[in-house]
Design a protein around this motif. Sequence first.
Motif, PDB file in Angstrom:
ATOM      1  N   LEU A  34      51.190 -38.911 -42.650  1.00 48.77           N
ATOM      2  CA  LEU A  34      51.186 -38.223 -43.946  1.00 48.77           C
ATOM      3  C   LEU A  34      50.194 -38.880 -44.903  1.00 48.77           C
ATOM      4  CD1 LEU A  34      52.448 -36.018 -45.696  1.00 48.77           C
ATOM      5  CD2 LEU A  34      54.208 -37.665 -46.380  1.00 48.77           C
ATOM      6  N   PHE A  35      50.205 -40.211 -44.964  1.00 51.04           N
ATOM      7  CA  PHE A  35      49.262 -40.920 -45.829  1.00 51.04           C
ATOM      8  C   PHE A  35      47.824 -40.615 -45.421  1.00 51.04           C
ATOM      9  CE2 PHE A  35      51.870 -44.745 -47.629  1.00 51.04           C
ATOM     10  CZ  PHE A  35      52.705 -43.843 -48.258  1.00 51.04           C
ATOM     11  N   GLY A  36      47.571 -40.607 -44.116  1.00 51.38           N
ATOM     12  CA  GLY A  36      46.229 -40.334 -43.628  1.00 51.38           C
ATOM     13  C   GLY A  36      45.744 -38.947 -44.017  1.00 51.38           C
ATOM     14  N   ILE A  37      46.624 -37.952 -43.874  1.00 51.82           N
ATOM     15  CA  ILE A  37      46.267 -36.575 -44.237  1.00 51.82           C
ATOM     16  C   ILE A  37      45.956 -36.474 -45.725  1.00 51.82           C
ATOM     17  CG2 ILE A  37      47.177 -34.227 -44.473  1.00 51.82           C
ATOM     18  CD1 ILE A  37      48.733 -34.717 -41.855  1.00 51.82           C
ATOM     19  N   ILE A  38      46.812 -37.085 -46.568  1.00 55.33           N
ATOM     20  CA  ILE A  38      46.626 -37.013 -48.022  1.00 55.33           C
ATOM     21  C   ILE A  38      45.333 -37.711 -48.444  1.00 55.33           C
ATOM     22  CG2 ILE A  38      47.557 -37.772 -50.245  1.00 55.33           C
ATOM     23  CD1 ILE A  38      50.375 -37.403 -49.039  1.00 55.33           C
ATOM     24  N   LEU A  39      45.116 -38.922 -47.920  1.00 57.80           N
ATOM     25  CA  LEU A  39      43.903 -39.661 -48.283  1.00 57.80           C
ATOM     26  C   LEU A  39      42.643 -38.912 -47.849  1.00 57.80           C
ATOM     27  CD1 LEU A  39      44.966 -43.332 -47.414  1.00 57.80           C
ATOM     28  CD2 LEU A  39      44.501 -42.398 -49.697  1.00 57.80           C
ATOM     29  N   ASN A  40      42.685 -38.307 -46.668  1.00 54.83           N
ATOM     30  CA  ASN A  40      41.528 -37.553 -46.188  1.00 54.83           C
ATOM     31  C   ASN A  40      41.214 -36.362 -47.092  1.00 54.83           C
ATOM     32  OD1 ASN A  40      39.555 -36.578 -44.075  1.00 54.83           O
ATOM     33  ND2 ASN A  40      41.018 -34.893 -44.051  1.00 54.83           N
ATOM     34  N   LEU A  41      42.240 -35.758 -47.633  1.00 57.89           N
ATOM     35  CA  LEU A  41      42.045 -34.572 -48.468  1.00 57.89           C
ATOM     36  C   LEU A  41      41.601 -34.905 -49.887  1.00 57.89           C
ATOM     37  CD1 LEU A  41      45.119 -32.395 -47.347  1.00 57.89           C
ATOM     38  CD2 LEU A  41      42.723 -32.074 -46.732  1.00 57.89           C
ATOM     39  N   ILE A  42      41.996 -36.080 -50.416  1.00 54.33           N
ATOM     40  CA  ILE A  42      41.724 -36.367 -51.833  1.00 54.33           C
ATOM     41  C   ILE A  42      40.543 -37.316 -52.053  1.00 54.33           C
ATOM     42  CG2 ILE A  42      44.134 -35.949 -52.453  1.00 54.33           C
ATOM     43  CD1 ILE A  42      44.489 -38.976 -52.743  1.00 54.33           C
ATOM     44  N   LEU A  43      40.214 -38.144 -51.059  1.00 54.82           N
ATOM     45  CA  LEU A  43      39.117 -39.093 -51.264  1.00 54.82           C
ATOM     46  C   LEU A  43      37.769 -38.397 -51.156  1.00 54.82           C
ATOM     47  CD1 LEU A  43      40.272 -42.286 -49.292  1.00 54.82           C
ATOM     48  CD2 LEU A  43      40.338 -41.883 -51.757  1.00 54.82           C
ATOM     49  N   PRO A  44      36.817 -38.741 -52.032  1.00 50.35           N
ATOM     50  CA  PRO A  44      35.469 -38.152 -51.943  1.00 50.35           C
ATOM     51  C   PRO A  44      34.745 -38.663 -50.700  1.00 50.35           C
ATOM     52  CG  PRO A  44      35.522 -39.908 -53.584  1.00 50.35           C
ATOM     53  CD  PRO A  44      36.946 -39.697 -53.155  1.00 50.35           C
ATOM     54  N   GLU A  45      33.697 -37.965 -50.322  1.00 47.21           N
ATOM     55  CA  GLU A  45      32.924 -38.369 -49.140  1.00 47.21           C
ATOM     56  C   GLU A  45      32.338 -39.761 -49.303  1.00 47.21           C
ATOM     57  OE1 GLU A  45      32.417 -36.972 -46.091  1.00 47.21           O
ATOM     58  OE2 GLU A  45      34.042 -35.666 -46.744  1.00 47.21           O
ATOM     59  N   LYS A  46      31.934 -40.094 -50.548  1.00 44.04           N
ATOM     60  CA  LYS A  46      31.371 -41.420 -50.810  1.00 44.04           C
ATOM     61  C   LYS A  46      31.947 -41.982 -52.109  1.00 44.04           C
ATOM     62  CE  LYS A  46      26.916 -40.930 -48.419  1.00 44.04           C
ATOM     63  NZ  LYS A  46      25.438 -41.064 -48.564  1.00 44.04           N
ATOM     64  N   ALA A  47      32.162 -43.303 -52.118  1.00 46.37           N
ATOM     65  CA  ALA A  47      32.574 -43.970 -53.346  1.00 46.37           C
ATOM     66  C   ALA A  47      31.392 -43.982 -54.335  1.00 46.37           C
ATOM     67  CB  ALA A  47      33.019 -45.402 -53.039  1.00 46.37           C
ATOM     68  N   LEU A  48      31.681 -44.188 -55.621  1.00 46.67           N
ATOM     69  CA  LEU A  48      30.621 -44.181 -56.623  1.00 46.67           C
ATOM     70  C   LEU A  48      29.547 -45.232 -56.306  1.00 46.67           C
ATOM     71  CD1 LEU A  48      32.639 -43.732 -59.945  1.00 46.67           C
ATOM     72  CD2 LEU A  48      31.197 -42.059 -58.795  1.00 46.67           C
ATOM     73  N   SER A  49      29.995 -46.380 -55.761  1.00 39.94           N
ATOM     74  CA  SER A  49      29.065 -47.456 -55.442  1.00 39.94           C
ATOM     75  C   SER A  49      28.151 -47.129 -54.262  1.00 39.94           C
ATOM     76  CB  SER A  49      29.833 -48.750 -55.140  1.00 39.94           C
ATOM     77  OG  SER A  49      30.683 -48.551 -54.025  1.00 39.94           O
ATOM     78  N   GLU A  50      28.504 -46.078 -53.497  1.00 34.46           N
ATOM     79  CA  GLU A  50      27.720 -45.709 -52.324  1.00 34.46           C
ATOM     80  C   GLU A  50      26.760 -44.547 -52.602  1.00 34.46           C
ATOM     81  OE1 GLU A  50      30.935 -46.745 -48.777  1.00 34.46           O
ATOM     82  OE2 GLU A  50      31.148 -44.854 -49.889  1.00 34.46           O
ATOM     83  N   GLN A  51      26.862 -43.991 -53.815  1.00 32.91           N
ATOM     84  CA  GLN A  51      26.037 -42.820 -54.139  1.00 32.91           C
ATOM     85  C   GLN A  51      24.688 -43.220 -54.719  1.00 32.91           C
ATOM     86  OE1 GLN A  51      28.465 -40.325 -56.670  1.00 32.91           O
ATOM     87  NE2 GLN A  51      29.988 -39.986 -55.082  1.00 32.91           N
TER      88      GLN A  51
END
Length: 425
Positions: A408-425
């Motif tokens: 459940l945690f994995g599904i939720i995190l996959n759906l809400i996290l952006p493709e890249k963190a701000l530091s990676e953009q």
Amino acid sequence: MTKEFRNPDVVLDIKDKPKPLQWFGLSLQHLFTMFGSTVLVPILVGIDPGIALLSSGLGTLVYMLTTGAKIPAYLGSSFAFIPAMQMLMESDGYPAVAQGALTTGLVYVLVAFIIKKIGSQWINNVLPAIVVGPVVMVIGLGLAANAANNAMYTSSGTYSPKYIAVALATLALTIFFNMFLKGFIGLLPILLGIVSGYVLALTMGIVDTAPIAEAAWFALPNFEIPFVHYEPRLHIGAITTMAPIAFVTMTEHIGHITVLNKLTKRNYFEDPGLSRTLLGDGLAQISASFVGGPPVTSYGENIGVLAITRVHSVFVLGGAGVLAIALSFVGKISALILSIPGPVISGISFILFGVIAASGLKILIDNKIDFDLKRNLIIASVILVVGIGGLMFKSGPFELSGMALATLFGIILNLILPEKALSEQ
């Protein structure tokens, strides 16, 4: 009228019926292939092996009936549900496991209905490799402590060097069989490992053979039928624990269908359709829950037999199902299986549980998951620690624990996290 396609590269194609004696031998091969894994699950969980054989054969026949006997697949006891079933057996007994198995079957049926209506792309969106891979790793690694304890301690909790010797010898022999045998016999390393370890354990005096001698040749399996052997009641914990795991085993199911497509030169995603194959698997799981068996799933080992023998006949797979049902009524077989000592099981488990975990790692590698991306690292990290650590949410009858919570945690995190963190953009 278009002539039905026949694969020219096989000995027996899907609808070819073998001669009676040939039929029996070919079906027996599939029975041997699934036997080691199918009976290991009930031993680890605490369910009658005879009923697991019965539900395996019954589930295979239900699957064939549902898919119009178009797919040569064998269904056996699923390893994915072992941690959840062990926990439920300790807390509420088999009725809770049955309700969990019924729930997973219903999840399959629901997903089959949705796929028929809107297609299957949404499955990839909800369960991408970055979620499925770590969850599969949790399934294997979460069982590691059980394997180690069975190798070290007797039933009374005493540390035993003799047990460790048997476990390691069983492990070594199984590795040898897996690495150096080829052909059909090379598909039986688990069965050969169990037999070899059992013989060694006999010589070292750690097998109780009295129950085997006392068992009747003909005996009914220990059925657990609702309203006959127990009064069903709502087990919320069983539902919340096992339902999420169904989504993980679906990805395994889809993988097996993909392999069968290549092997048989057909497209089962189109005919009979993914919705129909998932429906068959779901109904097989429901049938298992009604007789007292663990959830079932398609077996890669039996697909390996199809590849080696080039015999793809559904009559052969159906025959294996019938043989499994017949074998479940042989009382001495169940007694023999139950007499297999813990260190032999643990020796096999060192490989099997590790293979499950390694399969999760392979999913990540095959899909080229980039762990330099913070989102991927976070999703995998949370799933692994929550799942292996056994984090639990509990409120009254409601319970989410271990692998279910990790999924459940994995599904939720996959759906809400952006493709890249701000530091990676």
